[in-house]
Write a protein that holds these residues in place. Structure first.
Motif, PDB file in Angstrom:
ATOM      1  N   ASP A  49      -6.573   7.263   0.272  1.00  0.00           N
ATOM      2  CA  ASP A  49      -6.624   5.875  -0.176  1.00  0.00           C
ATOM      3  C   ASP A  49      -7.576   5.652  -1.352  1.00  0.00           C
ATOM      4  O   ASP A  49      -8.720   6.099  -1.323  1.00  0.00           O
ATOM      5  N   HIS A  67       0.809  -1.222   0.000  1.00  0.00           N
ATOM      6  CA  HIS A  67       0.000   0.000   0.000  1.00  0.00           C
ATOM      7  C   HIS A  67       0.848   1.280   0.000  1.00  0.00           C
ATOM      8  O   HIS A  67       0.509   2.251  -0.680  1.00  0.00           O
ATOM      9  N   HIS A  87       1.150   4.388  -2.818  1.00  0.00           N
ATOM     10  CA  HIS A  87       1.003   5.847  -2.610  1.00  0.00           C
ATOM     11  C   HIS A  87       2.043   6.603  -3.447  1.00  0.00           C
ATOM     12  O   HIS A  87       1.736   7.602  -4.082  1.00  0.00           O
TER      13      HIS A  87
END
Ligand code: KG4
Ligand code: ZN
Length: 342
Positions: free
Chosen positions: A310, A115, A119
């Motif tokens: 997100d 994750h 980003h």
């Protein structure tokens, strides 16, 4: 691999996207995000059990909507990507198990995505009006609710962690400071908005510390800033001073992040600086970093706000740019996955 379905469920967002490789960048065919953030607002932070239950309800409708919006059929997909960590275990399980099931049932390759890495790679998303992709080597500042890291991208395959926070993450600091000031969750955008109301130049509040600013290293720390605000507020905060304290928090966090990023720029001489993570949506941080980069003739990149917080488009971008295919039955969520990206 070109067109893929990507899934993100690490925290309180349930997201799916269809993305496509386009030259060196990533094209967005659809981007769907369902958030349980409003439910958590009344608790002042994410309640993991509640987030996971909401994920269960949203995941299938979100995936189906992403496919419908992109006008793709199962046979058009060349793979499925999913964020497998870091994040909340209950939330992660929903996205990971859904991706595994779809990959198995549809006979598609499955790609595991970190994750935090995603980003950073959100900076390769092709957006209207943005026609450039970052040139490497690049220096990445990843600032979210759980991380504050400086990363050097020597090439697409060779990344090096340079430094980060010793304690609280920058987003966590915003969230905790907001709570102290009685502002709602998520703290970052609310502190920013409240600070914009500080327009009376005659009102001056006590200055907050800028932790580790003068130290000649790439380490950061934010817990002292939060504690200083808590002790100030402990004496009681007048309502009219809240915007001024919010502005001071915003300025202190941004100042430290900008200074440490530019220190790293001075050591590693990157061609681009990449801002990433939820806190990248912060206007002061973005504009100050951009200004400093311009002065040095370095290109500055920051994803559009909807790709800073997100989302699944960034998960797809990571799967296309740094593919990591895994055995469908072997993928497990890794809540504590390290950011050290190499
Ligand atoms: O990346 P993200 O959406 O989730 C994590 O992976 O943690 O980041 C969420 C964090 C929260 O702490 C939130 O307060 C912060 O990003 N944030 C902001 C802004 N928008 C979101 N912080 C400062 N300024 C903003 N405009
Ligand atoms: Zn995130």
């Amino acid at each position: 691999m070109r067109t893929i379905l990507a899934i993100e469920s690490t925290c309180d967002e349930t997201a799916a996207a269809i993305v496509k490789r386009d030259g060196g960048g990533v094209e967005v065919l659809s981007n769907v995000v369902a958030s349980s953030s409003e439910i958590h607002e009344k608790y002042g932070g994410v309640v993991p059990e509640v987030a996971a239950r909401e994920q269960v309800l949203s995941i299938i409708p979100v995936v189906m909507e992403a496919m419908k919006k992109a006008e793709v059929e199962i046979e058009d997909l060349e793979g499925i990507a999913v964020a497998y960590g870091p994040g909340l275990i209950g939330s992660l399980l929903i996205g990971v198990e859904t991706a595994k099931t779809l990959a198995y049932a549809w006979g598609k390759p499955l790609m595991a995505v970190n994750h935090m890495e995603a980003h950073v790679l959100a900076n390769w998303i092709i957006e209207e009006g943005k026609n450039q992709i970052p040139e490497l080597p690049a220096l990445g500042l990843v600032v979210s609710g759980g991380h504050t890291d400086l990363i050097l991208l020597r090439s697409m395959s060779e990344w090096e962690w340079l430094g980060g926070t010793r304690d609280d993450a920058a987003g966590e600091c915003f969230d905790k400071c907001a709570r102290i000031l009685g502002l709602p969750y998520p703290g970052g955008p609310n502190i920013e908005r409240e600070g914009e109301k500080a327009t009376d130049e005659k009102i001056v509040v006590e200055r907050l510390p800028r932790p580790m600013l003068d130290q000649d290293n790439l380490e950061l720390s934010f817990s002292g800033l939060k504690s200083a605000l808590a002790s100030m507020a402990g004496k009681g905060v007048e309502k009219r001073l809240i915007p001024y304290l919010a502005r001071e928090v915003n300025e202190a966090v941004a100042e430290v992040l900008v200074a440490k990023t530019m220190k790293a720029v001075g050591v590693y001489h990157p061609k681009s600086v990449l801002l990433a993570g939820g806190v990248a949506a912060n206007k002061l941080l973005g504009s100050e970093l951009e200004k400093k980069c311009e002065e040095l003739g370095i290109k500055f990149f920051k994803p559009d706000t909807k790709y800073c917080t997100d989302n699944a488009v960034m998960i797809g971008a990571a799967a296309l740019l740094r593919p990591n295919e895994v055995e469908v039955l072997e993928l497990r969520p890794e809540p504590g996955l390290e950011t050290v990206l190499t």
